[in-house]
Design a protein around this motif. Structure first.
Motif, PDB file in Angstrom:
ATOM      1  N   SER A   1       0.831  -1.205   0.000  1.00  0.00           N
ATOM      2  CA  SER A   1       0.000   0.000   0.000  1.00  0.00           C
ATOM      3  C   SER A   1       0.864   1.254   0.000  1.00  0.00           C
ATOM      4  CB  SER A   1      -0.920   0.009   1.222  1.00  0.00           C
ATOM      5  OG  SER A   1      -1.815  -1.069   1.175  1.00  0.00           O
ATOM      6  N   ILE A   2       1.977   1.191   0.735  1.00  0.00           N
ATOM      7  CA  ILE A   2       2.899   2.331   0.767  1.00  0.00           C
ATOM      8  C   ILE A   2       3.488   2.569  -0.620  1.00  0.00           C
ATOM      9  CG2 ILE A   2       5.139   3.098   1.642  1.00  0.00           C
ATOM     10  CD1 ILE A   2       4.417   1.733   4.306  1.00  0.00           C
ATOM     11  N   LEU A   3       3.869   1.485  -1.308  1.00  0.00           N
ATOM     12  CA  LEU A   3       4.431   1.625  -2.658  1.00  0.00           C
ATOM     13  C   LEU A   3       3.370   2.128  -3.634  1.00  0.00           C
ATOM     14  CD1 LEU A   3       6.628  -1.593  -3.004  1.00  0.00           C
ATOM     15  CD2 LEU A   3       7.400   0.730  -2.524  1.00  0.00           C
ATOM     16  N   ALA A   4       2.164   1.573  -3.531  1.00  0.00           N
ATOM     17  CA  ALA A   4       1.094   1.960  -4.458  1.00  0.00           C
ATOM     18  C   ALA A   4       0.677   3.408  -4.261  1.00  0.00           C
ATOM     19  CB  ALA A   4      -0.111   1.047  -4.280  1.00  0.00           C
ATOM     20  N   ALA A   5       0.948   3.958  -3.059  1.00  0.00           N
ATOM     21  CA  ALA A   5       0.510   5.321  -2.752  1.00  0.00           C
ATOM     22  C   ALA A   5       1.459   6.377  -3.285  1.00  0.00           C
ATOM     23  CB  ALA A   5       0.372   5.485  -1.239  1.00  0.00           C
ATOM     24  N   PHE A   6       2.525   5.988  -3.966  1.00  0.00           N
ATOM     25  CA  PHE A   6       3.475   6.992  -4.454  1.00  0.00           C
ATOM     26  C   PHE A   6       2.825   8.018  -5.380  1.00  0.00           C
ATOM     27  CE2 PHE A   6       6.427   8.390  -7.795  1.00  0.00           C
ATOM     28  CZ  PHE A   6       7.254   9.195  -7.019  1.00  0.00           C
ATOM     29  N   PRO A   7       1.969   7.633  -6.350  1.00  0.00           N
ATOM     30  CA  PRO A   7       1.372   8.670  -7.201  1.00  0.00           C
ATOM     31  C   PRO A   7       0.546   9.662  -6.404  1.00  0.00           C
ATOM     32  CG  PRO A   7       1.036   6.496  -8.140  1.00  0.00           C
ATOM     33  CD  PRO A   7       1.552   6.288  -6.761  1.00  0.00           C
ATOM     34  N   ALA A   8      -0.196   9.177  -5.411  1.00  0.00           N
ATOM     35  CA  ALA A   8      -1.021  10.056  -4.582  1.00  0.00           C
ATOM     36  C   ALA A   8      -1.424   9.287  -3.330  1.00  0.00           C
ATOM     37  CB  ALA A   8      -2.262  10.516  -5.340  1.00  0.00           C
ATOM     38  N   ARG A   9      -1.411   9.967  -2.196  1.00  0.00           N
ATOM     39  CA  ARG A   9      -1.726   9.291  -0.936  1.00  0.00           C
ATOM     40  C   ARG A   9      -3.150   8.761  -0.903  1.00  0.00           C
ATOM     41  NH1 ARG A   9       1.078  13.973   0.662  1.00  0.00           N
ATOM     42  NH2 ARG A   9       3.167  13.558   1.459  1.00  0.00           N
ATOM     43  N   GLU A  10      -4.013   9.336  -1.744  1.00  0.00           N
ATOM     44  CA  GLU A  10      -5.395   8.868  -1.768  1.00  0.00           C
ATOM     45  C   GLU A  10      -5.501   7.395  -2.146  1.00  0.00           C
ATOM     46  OE1 GLU A  10      -5.434  13.260  -2.721  1.00  0.00           O
ATOM     47  OE2 GLU A  10      -4.216  11.529  -3.249  1.00  0.00           O
ATOM     48  N   VAL A  11      -4.433   6.843  -2.758  1.00  0.00           N
ATOM     49  CA  VAL A  11      -4.444   5.450  -3.205  1.00  0.00           C
ATOM     50  C   VAL A  11      -4.363   4.479  -2.027  1.00  0.00           C
ATOM     51  CG1 VAL A  11      -3.206   3.772  -4.645  1.00  0.00           C
ATOM     52  CG2 VAL A  11      -3.392   6.144  -5.376  1.00  0.00           C
ATOM     53  N   VAL A  12      -3.926   4.962  -0.865  1.00  0.00           N
ATOM     54  CA  VAL A  12      -3.666   4.067   0.266  1.00  0.00           C
ATOM     55  C   VAL A  12      -4.917   3.299   0.677  1.00  0.00           C
ATOM     56  CG1 VAL A  12      -2.941   3.939   2.670  1.00  0.00           C
ATOM     57  CG2 VAL A  12      -1.834   5.540   1.114  1.00  0.00           C
ATOM     58  N   VAL A  13      -6.021   4.015   0.903  1.00  0.00           N
ATOM     59  CA  VAL A  13      -7.223   3.357   1.416  1.00  0.00           C
ATOM     60  C   VAL A  13      -7.789   2.333   0.431  1.00  0.00           C
ATOM     61  CG1 VAL A  13      -9.596   3.743   2.165  1.00  0.00           C
ATOM     62  CG2 VAL A  13      -7.761   5.218   3.015  1.00  0.00           C
TER      63      VAL A  13
END
Length: 707
Positions: free
Chosen positions: A598-610
């Motif tokens: 999730s941390i890696l996937a959130a690099f484009p935008a933190r909104e991706v985390v959830v």
């Protein structure tokens, strides 16, 4: 193709220069950086009669003797350089309400030997006291054509356009006696004539500086012409013997400016206290001024943080509708469906969704700047921020970063010098932006509130927002002494009079910023989002579906099966493999491969985390308030059956996201603002390290305490 005439608009800060430039050019402005520096080059083509001309807005300056990189750029733009030609005409903006200071710069511009005309602004500010300016006498003494302009009312613009056209046809270089020492001027003339014989046309101002400065950079230009160098050194020595110094020449110019101002400005009766002076008794008061300032900043903060939400929701809804429409039409080609919906539309949405915040920010910044209040705000905050090396103006960019670091970084342009601006840019992302809020809400609702209650949940949310500001102050202190190595500079600021901002100027500023963001940071977000999509989508196989039916001995059940397949596909994707590969690095912080991914996937935008955590915890995409997601987070286990997220792990994860630089748009904006990848990479490195160490520290402290 005939050369387009270049007209530079130049003047002191707060002289009405930008307002005048906007009136002459409208919104058709081109924004870019001068080569190698972060100072913006704002220009625009416009029609004057049948002639197309280019207007150039020179950054405001007080002197042609530069003391900073910004002033060097402004001076080079006036005198010409290898990258940019010398202007064909200078439009010198003089503020009638502060004429003496403005005339000092005028005296130096005349020395540049460039055709010049004068736009006299703010004459309306003299009227309340009954003061008048003798424009014909001033024009005679300045040896230049003068056009009276009241920019915020649009008066005099047509006459100024006609005067520019006239001066392009018949260029006029003013010749004025500024009372400089005759012996100095004789030597300047002699050296200039020697240089002219070998084909070097050097402005008198540059020669004069070279002859007066103790270690002239100009001398290096003459090393290849020893015969002229000998005359140059001889003249310097003779000037020194006469006791003529650079400071005495500055005094001569100020004396000339003071005498001329006294001759052309007529004062009637005793000067009355102006409206600006009356307002400043409250707005710059050490207590009342701070109260008003906090109220104004709260309004700005609340506007960016809250008022943009409906528009942002609308943007997301539009892209959601487009995604649904595209998904139904591309259902037969899964990879293309995912590319269009998650990659292309998702990337465009990630770029455009920030736009409302940026536009609202610059509406307020433009209004505050145009009204004259922004200068007062900087004055009030200087004492509070000065001890760590930040200038008073830094508070506004940092405050706006609580909504989004992107407009905060862009707002750092209000900083007066490059190093303090850079320091502000490097710590702006530490402020907890709105994109971090879903992570806080999810983890607080799932872990903190059930165990400690609503009071502690509210305190935790407040603490997460306060954390970035608390950390930023010592970080700036360290940066200023170890990396940037900037010195505390005096905060000198001329307070402009209060006035109603022009709606046209506000509109142009907002359009400019929106256009710049979409063309630069937005483009980078779009392409990087596609790369991240590819890393999270490939490779693909039917293995997950077969494993699900084998392990659960179940017939296909679309909801549960789809969630399981999505988790397994993400787990085995290149991004998931990377998350599992670096899981050992994050184990000291208590994060497993799912959180790490999730941390890696959130690099484009933190909104991706959830949504990423929703997929990884096998429940699909859910809203952060969803009870199902909270239940899944609460029930997540390590392979040995222990809870994955304790209260200490949850706080550590929130601290990590509070301090890390996981936002591609922020890095892209920082790259544009610093004109280099060096500082965004440094920002990403130090913030990620800081976030990692803090998360590890929180988790390990919890272990020591027995949690």
């Amino acid at each position: 193709m005939p050369k387009i005439p270049l007209i530079a608009v130049v003047g002191n800060p707060n002289a009405g220069k930008t307002c005048l430039f906007n009136s002459l050019t409208g919104a058709n402005q081109k924004v870019g950086n001068y080569p190698g520096v972060t100072v913006e080059r704002i220009s625009a083509n416009a029609k004057l009669g049948d002639i197309e001309v280019e207007f150039l807005d020179i950054p405001g300056l007080y002197s042609m003797h530069p003391k900073s990189a910004d002033e060097e750029v402004a001076t080079a733009a006036i005198l010409g350089s290898a990258e940019h030609p010398k202007p064909d005409l200078l439009v010198c903006v003089l503020n009638a309400a502060n004429l003496e200071r403005n005339l000092f710069l005028y005296s130096q511009l005349v020395d540049a030997g460039i055709p010049l005309l004068v736009a006299l602004t703010m004459t309306d500010l003299l009227k309340p006291n009954g003061d008048t300016v003798d424009v014909p006498r001033l024009a005679q003494e300045l040896d230049a054509q003068i056009v009276v302009v009241i920019g915020n009312q649009g008066r005099g613009i047509t006459a100024l356009r006609e005067a520019i056209l006239e001066n392009l046809g018949s260029p006029r270089v003013p010749h004025v006696d500024f009372g400089l020492p005759p012996f100095l001027e004789e030597n300047v003339t002699a050296v200039k004539e020697r240089l002219a014989r070998i084909g070097m046309d050097i402005p008198r101002a540059e020669l004069r500086i070279g002859l007066l400065e103790p270690e002239p950079i100009f001398r290096k230009k003459l090393e290849h012409v020893p015969e002229v160098l000998e005359s140059f050194d001889s003249a310097r020595n003779a000037i020194g013997v006469q006791g003529i110094a650079a400071t005495s020449v500055v005094s001569n110019r100020y004396d000339w400016a003071a005498k001329l101002t006294a001759q052309v400005i007529t004062h009637v009766g005793i000067p009355k206290r102006t409206v600006s002076e009356k307002m400043d008794r409250i707005l710059t008061h050490r207590i009342a001024g701070l109260v008003v300032f906090v109220g104004v900043m709260y309004l700005v903060f609340q506007s960016i943080y809250t008022f943009a939400s409906p528009v942002m929701d609308g943007v997301e809804s539009v892209f959601g509708w487009l995604g649904t429409a595209a998904s139904s039409r591309l259902e037969s080609i899964p990879w293309l469906q995912s590319l269009v919906v998650d990659g292309i539309l998702g990337g465009m949405s990630a770029a455009i969704v920030f736009l409302p915040q940026i536009l609202i920010l610059f509406v307020f910044i433009s209004i505050l700047e145009g009204s004259g209040y922004l200068a007062r705000a900087a004055f009030l905050m200087d004492r509070l921020l000065g001890w760590c090396g930040l200038n008073g103006r830094a508070f506004i960019p940092l405050l706006s970063s609580f909504a989004c670091a992107i407009p905060g970084i862009m707002a750092a342009r209000v900083m007066p010098d490059p190093k303090s601006r850079l320091a502000t840019i490097l710590v702006a992302p530490l402020m907890s932006c709105s994109a971090r809020l879903p992570v806080y809400v999810l983890l607080i609702g799932a872990i903190i509130e059930p165990k400690f209650g609503a009071a502690w949940a509210g305190f935790t949310l407040f603490a997460m927002h306060l954390l970035g500001l608390v950390v930023a102050i010592p970080v700036v202190y360290i940066l200023n002494r170890g990396v940037i190595k900037s010195k505390r500079i005096p905060f000198l600021l001329e307070l402009p009079p209060y006035q109603l901002p022009r709606l046209k100027d506000v509109w142009i500023a907002v359009v400019q910023r929106g256009r710049v963001f979409l063309q630069t940071a937005g483009t980078m977000i779009f392409f990087m989002s596609i790369l991240i999509w590819a890393a999270s989508y490939f490779p693909r196989s039917d293995e997950a579906k077969a494993r699900y039916r084998l392990e659960y001995f179940a017939a296909p059940r679309s909801g549960r099966e789809d969630a399981y397949i999505r988790e397994q596909e993400l787990r085995n994707s290149y991004l998931g493999q990377a998350g599992r590969a670096i899981e050992p690095v994050f184990l000291p912080a208590g994060f497993d491969w799912r959180i790490t991914t999730s941390i890696l996937a959130a690099f484009p935008a933190r909104e991706v985390v959830v949504p990423s955590m929703g997929i990884l915890f096998t429940i699909g995409d859910q809203e952060p308030e969803s009870g199902a997601m909270r239940k899944a987070i609460q029930g997540a286990k390590w392979p040995d059956g222990k809870p994955l997220l304790t209260e200490w792990t949850a706080v550590g994860l929130m601290v990590f996201f509070a301090l890390c630089a996981q936002c591609m748009a922020t890095l892209a904006t920082a790259k544009r603002e610093t004109n280099s990848w060096k500082w965004p990479l440094f920002m990403f490195g130090y913030m990620t390290t800081l976030a990692y160490l803090a998360a590890v520290g929180v988790h390990q402290l919890g272990r020591i305490l027995g949690y």
